[in-house]
Design an enzyme around this catalytic site. Structure first.
Site, PDB file in Angstrom:
ATOM      1  CB  ALA A  18     -15.968 -20.472  -2.459  1.00 58.31           C
ATOM      2  N   GLY A 185     -17.787  -2.308  -5.686  1.00 57.87           N
ATOM      3  CA  GLY A 185     -18.346  -2.467  -4.345  1.00 57.87           C
ATOM      4  C   GLY A 185     -17.548  -1.701  -3.301  1.00 57.87           C
ATOM      5  CE  LYS A 186     -11.282  -2.435  -3.988  1.00 61.49           C
ATOM      6  NZ  LYS A 186     -10.785  -3.114  -2.803  1.00 61.49           N
ATOM      7  CG  ASP A 239      -5.303  -9.636 -12.264  1.00 62.03           C
ATOM      8  OD1 ASP A 239      -6.244 -10.437 -12.117  1.00 62.03           O
ATOM      9  OD2 ASP A 239      -4.559  -9.274 -11.320  1.00 62.03           O
ATOM     10  CG  HIS A 244     -10.367  -4.227 -10.615  1.00 60.78           C
ATOM     11  ND1 HIS A 244     -11.583  -4.858 -10.660  1.00 60.78           N
ATOM     12  CD2 HIS A 244      -9.493  -5.159 -10.155  1.00 60.78           C
ATOM     13  CE1 HIS A 244     -11.439  -6.116 -10.227  1.00 60.78           C
ATOM     14  NE2 HIS A 244     -10.181  -6.314  -9.928  1.00 60.78           N
ATOM     15  CE  LYS A 327       2.896   4.132 -11.725  1.00 61.33           C
ATOM     16  NZ  LYS A 327       3.706   5.321 -11.466  1.00 61.33           N
ATOM     17  CE  LYS A 336      -0.485   5.644  -0.966  1.00 61.39           C
ATOM     18  NZ  LYS A 336       0.299   6.880  -1.086  1.00 61.39           N
ATOM     19  NE  ARG A 340      -1.514  12.088  -6.801  1.00 64.04           N
ATOM     20  CZ  ARG A 340      -1.246  11.927  -5.505  1.00 64.04           C
ATOM     21  NH1 ARG A 340      -1.250  10.724  -4.965  1.00 64.04           N
ATOM     22  NH2 ARG A 340      -0.952  12.955  -4.740  1.00 64.04           N
ATOM     23  NE  ARG A 364      -5.006   6.796   1.579  1.00 61.32           N
ATOM     24  CZ  ARG A 364      -4.568   7.844   2.282  1.00 61.32           C
ATOM     25  NH1 ARG A 364      -3.720   8.686   1.766  1.00 61.32           N
ATOM     26  NH2 ARG A 364      -4.987   8.037   3.520  1.00 61.32           N
TER      27      ARG A 364
HETATM   28  C1  BG6 Z   1      -8.298  -9.015  -8.261  1.00 52.82           C
HETATM   29  C2  BG6 Z   1      -7.065  -9.379  -9.015  1.00 52.82           C
HETATM   30  O1  BG6 Z   1      -9.364  -8.796  -9.158  1.00 52.82           O
HETATM   31  O2  BG6 Z   1      -8.065  -7.834  -7.531  1.00 52.82           O
HETATM   32  C3  BG6 Z   1      -5.883  -9.535  -8.087  1.00 52.82           C
HETATM   33  O3  BG6 Z   1      -7.275 -10.597  -9.713  1.00 52.82           O
HETATM   34  C4  BG6 Z   1      -5.723  -8.323  -7.195  1.00 52.82           C
HETATM   35  O4  BG6 Z   1      -4.682  -9.744  -8.816  1.00 52.82           O
HETATM   36  C5  BG6 Z   1      -7.049  -7.951  -6.557  1.00 52.82           C
HETATM   37  O5  BG6 Z   1      -4.771  -8.631  -6.197  1.00 52.82           O
HETATM   38  C6  BG6 Z   1      -6.935  -6.626  -5.823  1.00 52.82           C
HETATM   39  O6  BG6 Z   1      -8.109  -6.385  -5.117  1.00 52.82           O
HETATM   40  P1  BG6 Z   1      -8.090  -5.422  -3.864  1.00 52.82           P
HETATM   41  O7  BG6 Z   1      -9.504  -5.315  -3.466  1.00 52.82           O
HETATM   42  O8  BG6 Z   1      -7.208  -6.056  -2.842  1.00 52.82           O
HETATM   43  O9  BG6 Z   1      -7.495  -4.133  -4.352  1.00 52.82           O
END
Ligand code: BG6
Length: 478
Positions: A18, A185-186, A239, A244, A327, A336, A340, A364
């Protein structure tokens, strides 16, 4: 008089998420006029027995950094903080939630629009959702709504995720549930749809005939400092990769949706996930950085990977035979995140292009958002030599002065607007877990062990070997 109010409730208001993400995102929205003070009230809820002012001081500390010397900034922070009320209570009894409901009702007029943001550990999601449903949603009228925003981790494998989904699903309709994956959201992740389906350049090339492999890479140059306890329970696959990176894969690999409606997009993502073949043990390399277990909250004999390379293969007409290399690693040599897309060699090449490197399209995501194409051109000069060069779209140069919004800011705005496009649907979540659960179970059972690597390195050398093998193998195919 005509009025309508929006109540944003941050549950877990005194916690880290939060403080670091939710409130700053709300502040940025407020500052840009998306949360008009005449309509919006923000409520913090948590167990901590702190006062309104104590919570506000904490938030102020995050919103005003040393570099913010402008008096206008601190003034707008103060105005923003005036919108916040704090209510303390437990997560599993009605008492606190009745207090919360009273507090919200006091400030409400017209249709009741309530957004509940669960910045909480998933273990309390079911009880919190039950309490919200029971105590805080009775006033829903035709123009109003209640929405629930949840953060990952949603479960630890298919079974636990489905259980969690079922528990929440009994209380709220899928259209009310917003599962955040902040990568969606990026800016450059959102750009993928446009890139792929609004450009004639890419459409005919985007398939197994032309693409040799796709690499989706996430690196961090710091370890799990301060969150070892959480991390050790999950590991890098849960994680980062299962959510992601897999979301990015979906957007790279999916077919064109019939429209931009959230359901149409999510339907296509689900199809990709369901087409992923079972992961082969020999297409996985795990790593753990030296020193990871010296964190007092991590067991000495921890088997948790802080690095993983996993190859996914999509069994469909477009992608058969193309390795998708995912990876991710902590404590590596740089920070980063990039995609690619590597193209196959030119058939019947007369320039020895291979020596120079193949065509590659790089997106990127961070830091310094950019897209560039690596291509072979004539080396300027009198000789007919070739050289590899780049067509470069760097956001910093091309969009000077444009501030790229934070992922959370954008996603919270979507929840207010009721747009689920950038959120993970229940069947999508299940399909994502189904890809990784068998592998995760093998790792949890200690049958697959991480290889040690040095902090600040590229990770285990075996990961590079796997990549070379997978992509070379692919080249040999007719
Ligand atoms: C989070 C993970 O979901 O994303 C973290 O729990 C990680 O371990 C983070 O550091 C990375 O997010 P960003 O936006 O900094 O790439």
């Amino acid at each position: 008089t005509r009025c309508g109010s929006l109540s944003i409730v941050v549950l877990g208001a005194s916690g880290d998420l939060a403080k670091k993400k939710t409130f700053p995102a709300l502040f940025n929205l407020y500052r840009q006029g998306f949360l008009p003070p005449s309509e919006v009230h923000i409520f913090g809820y948590a167990r901590s027995k702190i006062t309104d002012d104590e919570l506000k001081e904490r938030i102020r500390g995050v919103l005003i950094q040393a570099k913010d010397t402008m008096p206008e900034h601190s003034e707008s922070v103060s105005k923003f903080l005036q919108l916040i009320k704090y209510v303390s209570g437990s997560y599993d009894t009605e008492e606190g939630f009745h207090l919360l409901d009273n507090e919200i009702s006091k400030h409400e007029c017209g249709s009741s629009r309530r957004l509940f943001y669960l910045a909480l550990p998933p273990s309390v999601y079911p009880s919190v959702c039950k309490m919200i449903k029971r105590c805080c949603t009775s006033k829903s009228d035709s123009g109003g709504w209640s929405r629930i925003v949840v953060e990952k981790p949603f479960g630890k494998d298919t079974e636990s995720a489905e259980q969690l989904s079922a528990q929440i699903g009994e209380l709220f309709d899928e259209s009310q549930i917003y599962r955040i994956d902040h990568y969606l959201g990026k800016e450059l992740v959102q750009n993928l749809l446009v890139l792929r389906f609004a450009n004639r350049f890419f459409m005919p090339l985007w398939n197994r005939d032309n693409i040799d492999n796709v690499q989706i890479v996430f690196r961090e140059d710091f370890g799990t400092e301060g969150r070892g306890g959480y991390f050790d329970e999950y590991g890098i696959i849960r994680d980062i990769i299962q959510n992601h990176l897999l979301q990015v894969l979906c957007l790279i690999a999916m077919e064109k949706p019939i429209s931009l409606k959230p359901e149409n997009i999510r339907d296509e993502k689900v199809k990709v996930l369901q087409s992923v073949l079972p992961i082969k043990d020999e297409e996985v390399v795990l790593g753990q950085y030296d020193g990871y277990t010296s964190d007092p909250t991590v067991p000495d004999n921890s088997n948790t990977p802080t690095f993983a390379t996993v190859i996914l293969r999509i069994h469909n007409e477009r992608w058969e035979g193309v390795p998708f290399v995912l990876k991710a690693g902590k404590a590596l040599n740089s920070r980063k995140a990039e995609i690619r897309v590597q193209f196959k060699d030119v058939p019947g090449d007369i320039f020895k292009c291979k020596k120079q490197g193949r065509n590659e399209f790089v997106i990127r995501l961070q830091p310094s958002e950019a897209m560039y194409m690596k291509l072979t051109v004539k080396q300027p000069g009198l000789e007919m030599d070739t050289v590899q060069s780049e067509l470069d779209l760097s956001y910093k140069h091309r969009y000077q002065g444009v501030t790229i919004p934070e992922a959370y800011e954008r996603l919270i705005l979507d929840t207010i607007r009721g747009d689920q496009q950038h959120f993970v649907r229940r069947d999508e979540l299940k399909a994502a877990w189904e890809i990784f659960s068998p592998l995760l179970h093998i790792i949890d059972d200690g049958q697959l062990k991480p290889i040690p690597y040095k902090p600040g390195s590229r990770g285990p050398a075996q990961a590079d070997e796997l990549l070379t093998k997978a992509t070379d193998d692919n080249c040999k195919r007719p």
